[in-house]
Design an enzyme around this catalytic site. Structure first.
Site, PDB file in Angstrom:
ATOM      1  N   LYS A  24     -22.190  -9.214   6.283  1.00 47.44           N
ATOM      2  CA  LYS A  24     -23.583  -9.695   6.394  1.00 47.44           C
ATOM      3  C   LYS A  24     -24.041 -10.365   5.111  1.00 47.44           C
ATOM      4  O   LYS A  24     -25.189 -10.772   4.995  1.00 47.44           O
ATOM      5  CB  LYS A  24     -24.510  -8.514   6.701  1.00 47.44           C
ATOM      6  CG  LYS A  24     -24.152  -7.751   7.953  1.00 47.44           C
ATOM      7  CD  LYS A  24     -25.075  -6.552   8.117  1.00 47.44           C
ATOM      8  CE  LYS A  24     -24.643  -5.679   9.294  1.00 47.44           C
ATOM      9  NZ  LYS A  24     -25.338  -4.395   9.294  1.00 47.44           N
ATOM     10  N   ARG A  56     -10.168  -2.081  -3.981  1.00 52.06           N
ATOM     11  CA  ARG A  56      -9.238  -3.221  -3.973  1.00 52.06           C
ATOM     12  C   ARG A  56     -10.051  -4.449  -3.632  1.00 52.06           C
ATOM     13  O   ARG A  56     -10.619  -4.558  -2.536  1.00 52.06           O
ATOM     14  CB  ARG A  56      -8.109  -3.019  -2.960  1.00 52.06           C
ATOM     15  CG  ARG A  56      -7.287  -4.293  -2.783  1.00 52.06           C
ATOM     16  CD  ARG A  56      -5.987  -4.069  -2.074  1.00 52.06           C
ATOM     17  NE  ARG A  56      -5.006  -3.416  -2.934  1.00 52.06           N
ATOM     18  CZ  ARG A  56      -3.718  -3.309  -2.650  1.00 52.06           C
ATOM     19  NH1 ARG A  56      -3.248  -3.801  -1.529  1.00 52.06           N
ATOM     20  NH2 ARG A  56      -2.897  -2.707  -3.482  1.00 52.06           N
ATOM     21  N   ARG A  99       0.777   1.243   1.242  1.00 49.41           N
ATOM     22  CA  ARG A  99       1.129   2.266   0.246  1.00 49.41           C
ATOM     23  C   ARG A  99      -0.052   2.718  -0.602  1.00 49.41           C
ATOM     24  O   ARG A  99      -0.342   3.902  -0.713  1.00 49.41           O
ATOM     25  CB  ARG A  99       2.219   1.763  -0.714  1.00 49.41           C
ATOM     26  CG  ARG A  99       3.617   2.072  -0.284  1.00 49.41           C
ATOM     27  CD  ARG A  99       4.545   0.982  -0.753  1.00 49.41           C
ATOM     28  NE  ARG A  99       4.138  -0.265  -0.138  1.00 49.41           N
ATOM     29  CZ  ARG A  99       4.544  -0.654   1.071  1.00 49.41           C
ATOM     30  NH1 ARG A  99       5.394   0.058   1.724  1.00 49.41           N
ATOM     31  NH2 ARG A  99       4.104  -1.776   1.610  1.00 49.41           N
ATOM     32  N   THR A 100      -0.724   1.753  -1.245  1.00 50.79           N
ATOM     33  CA  THR A 100      -1.781   2.139  -2.180  1.00 50.79           C
ATOM     34  C   THR A 100      -2.868   2.918  -1.443  1.00 50.79           C
ATOM     35  O   THR A 100      -3.341   3.953  -1.915  1.00 50.79           O
ATOM     36  CB  THR A 100      -2.374   0.879  -2.849  1.00 50.79           C
ATOM     37  OG1 THR A 100      -1.292   0.129  -3.408  1.00 50.79           O
ATOM     38  CG2 THR A 100      -3.351   1.236  -3.940  1.00 50.79           C
ATOM     39  N   HIS A 103      -3.137  -4.351 -11.356  1.00 46.55           N
ATOM     40  CA  HIS A 103      -2.967  -3.223 -10.437  1.00 46.55           C
ATOM     41  C   HIS A 103      -2.468  -2.058 -11.294  1.00 46.55           C
ATOM     42  O   HIS A 103      -1.307  -1.671 -11.235  1.00 46.55           O
ATOM     43  CB  HIS A 103      -1.950  -3.617  -9.361  1.00 46.55           C
ATOM     44  CG  HIS A 103      -1.898  -2.716  -8.165  1.00 46.55           C
ATOM     45  ND1 HIS A 103      -2.492  -1.458  -8.131  1.00 46.55           N
ATOM     46  CD2 HIS A 103      -1.293  -2.880  -6.948  1.00 46.55           C
ATOM     47  CE1 HIS A 103      -2.259  -0.915  -6.943  1.00 46.55           C
ATOM     48  NE2 HIS A 103      -1.544  -1.752  -6.213  1.00 46.55           N
TER      49      HIS A 103
HETATM   50  C1  NCD Z   1       1.471  -4.865  -4.171  1.00 46.29           C
HETATM   51  C2  NCD Z   1       0.028  -5.323  -4.254  1.00 46.29           C
HETATM   52  O1  NCD Z   1      -0.769  -5.103  -3.333  1.00 46.29           O
HETATM   53  O2  NCD Z   1      -0.274  -5.903  -5.268  1.00 46.29           O
HETATM   54  N1  NCD Z   1       1.697  -3.787  -3.333  1.00 46.29           N
HETATM   55  C3  NCD Z   1       1.332  -2.531  -3.719  1.00 46.29           C
HETATM   56  O3  NCD Z   1       0.196  -2.257  -4.064  1.00 46.29           O
HETATM   57  N2  NCD Z   1       2.299  -1.590  -3.712  1.00 46.29           N
HETATM   58  C4  NCD Z   1       2.444  -5.958  -4.068  1.00 46.29           C
HETATM   59  C5  NCD Z   1       2.383  -6.940  -2.934  1.00 46.29           C
HETATM   60  O4  NCD Z   1       1.443  -6.994  -2.144  1.00 46.29           O
HETATM   61  O5  NCD Z   1       3.341  -7.717  -2.824  1.00 46.29           O
END
Ligand code: NCD
Length: 314
Positions: free
Chosen positions: A86, A109, A56-57, A137
């Site tokens: 590396k 991320r 999703r993100t 997040h």
């Molecule tokens: C979450 C995350 O990656 O923190 N998902 C997201 O970004 N929608 C939650 C999860 O991984 O459970």
């Protein structure tokens, strides 16, 4: 309304009610009339650098950028598919993308807490935290909050239960922090004791909530809590943060939301950042209160609004 200035998006802690109103107004205008915005980020380049998996993100940021007319370059699984394998440091990677390759924004991320903060210390190019280990997040929390406003019609005076892996869920940490900006909000955390908010990674959030006068409680009686709240926010048990398989098995499946435990008279709005792993049964999906896929859709517009405010001329 006053234009809000952000450079980096690192934590839910950086927002106030005004900045959130401003962002949400923008997200609503874009949602109503997306074609007005389809060229505003022409020639801008977003670099998406992900050390952990995402559906999703990752896609949400891609599509948000493309719908605004911008470009996206990306690396998934950076520890394998980039020079990180590396031995390159996060700092060198960020300087390569910014000073070296002149990208306009980095969506990062990272797999440890404070990754985005570290990156933001060495560049003026905007860094967006798309998850930093069990830390935060913030863009997910903004889309969660936007969803509460859309579904419930208010952000003050309500009760929310947060269920599952409260200790390791960065989405919970960020959303709980945002909720401290609103009046009369009760948060009830429902989690097995091993992964409750007062353990390790969660303690920073406990401190923040306490300092900001949040009303938060703990319970293990899910059925009863469901009769008391307006919103329920369910999370996955974050297997990747468990070092001991037995400890994971012990808490997995402890709280499962299914139609049979929902109150007959007033079903709360049901949210989940997704992905789910059995903690909301598929039978729940047909209820009008099941908001988790609408949540994903809202994320697109909230991220378009964020990108346009960070990079645009408005
Ligand atoms: C979450 C995350 O990656 O923190 N998902 C997201 O970004 N929608 C939650 C999860 O991984 O459970």
């Amino acid at each position: 309304m006053k234009r809000m200035k952000w450079r980096h998006i690192l934590s839910a802690e950086q927002f106030n009610r005004n900045s959130i109103d401003y962002l949400f107004d923008k997200a609503k205008s874009i949602k109503q009339n997306p074609s007005l915005y389809n060229k505003i980020l022409e020639n801008k380049v977003m670099a998406k650098f992900f050390y952990q998996p995402s559906t999703r993100t990752s896609f949400s940021f891609d599509i948000a950028m493309k719908k605004l007319g911008g470009h996206v370059i990306s690396t998934e699984n950076a520890r394998v598919f980039s020079s990180v394998t590396k031995g390159e440091t996060l700092e060198d990677t960020i300087l390569t993308l910014t000073t070296g390759l002149e990208v306009d924004v980095i969506v990062l991320r990272y797999d440890e807490m404070d990754g985005a903060k570290r990156a933001s210390k060495i560049t003026t190019t905007p860094i967006i935290n798309a998850g930093d280990g069990a830390g935060e997040h913030p863009t997910q929390a903004l889309l969660d909050l936007f969803t509460i406003q859309e579904e419930l019609g208010r952000l003050d005076n309500f009760k929310i239960a947060m269920i599952g892996d409260i200790k390791n869920s960065r989405t919970v940490h960020s959303l709980a922090k945002l909720l401290t900006l609103y009046k009369n909000v009760d948060i009830i955390f429902v989690a097995p004791p091993e992964i409750s908010l007062d353990k390790e990674e969660g303690q920073k959030t406990v401190k923040y909530l306490t300092k900001h006068g949040a009303r938060f409680f703990y319970s293990n009686d899910l059925e009863r809590v469901l009769t008391e709240v307006d919103v329920v926010y369910v999370t996955r048990i974050q297997e990747e943060y468990f070092t001991d398989r037995k400890a994971y098995d012990k808490v997995f499946g402890k709280y499962i939301l299914s139609p049979k435990i929902l109150p007959a008279d007033k079903v709360p709005i049901i949210m989940h950042p997704l992905p789910r792993k059995g903690e909301i049964t598929f039978a729940v999906d047909s209820l009008p209160q099941a908001a988790y896929f609408r949540q994903v859709n809202n994320g697109l517009y909230v991220r378009m609004a964020l990108l346009s405010l960070i990079l645009g001329k408005n």
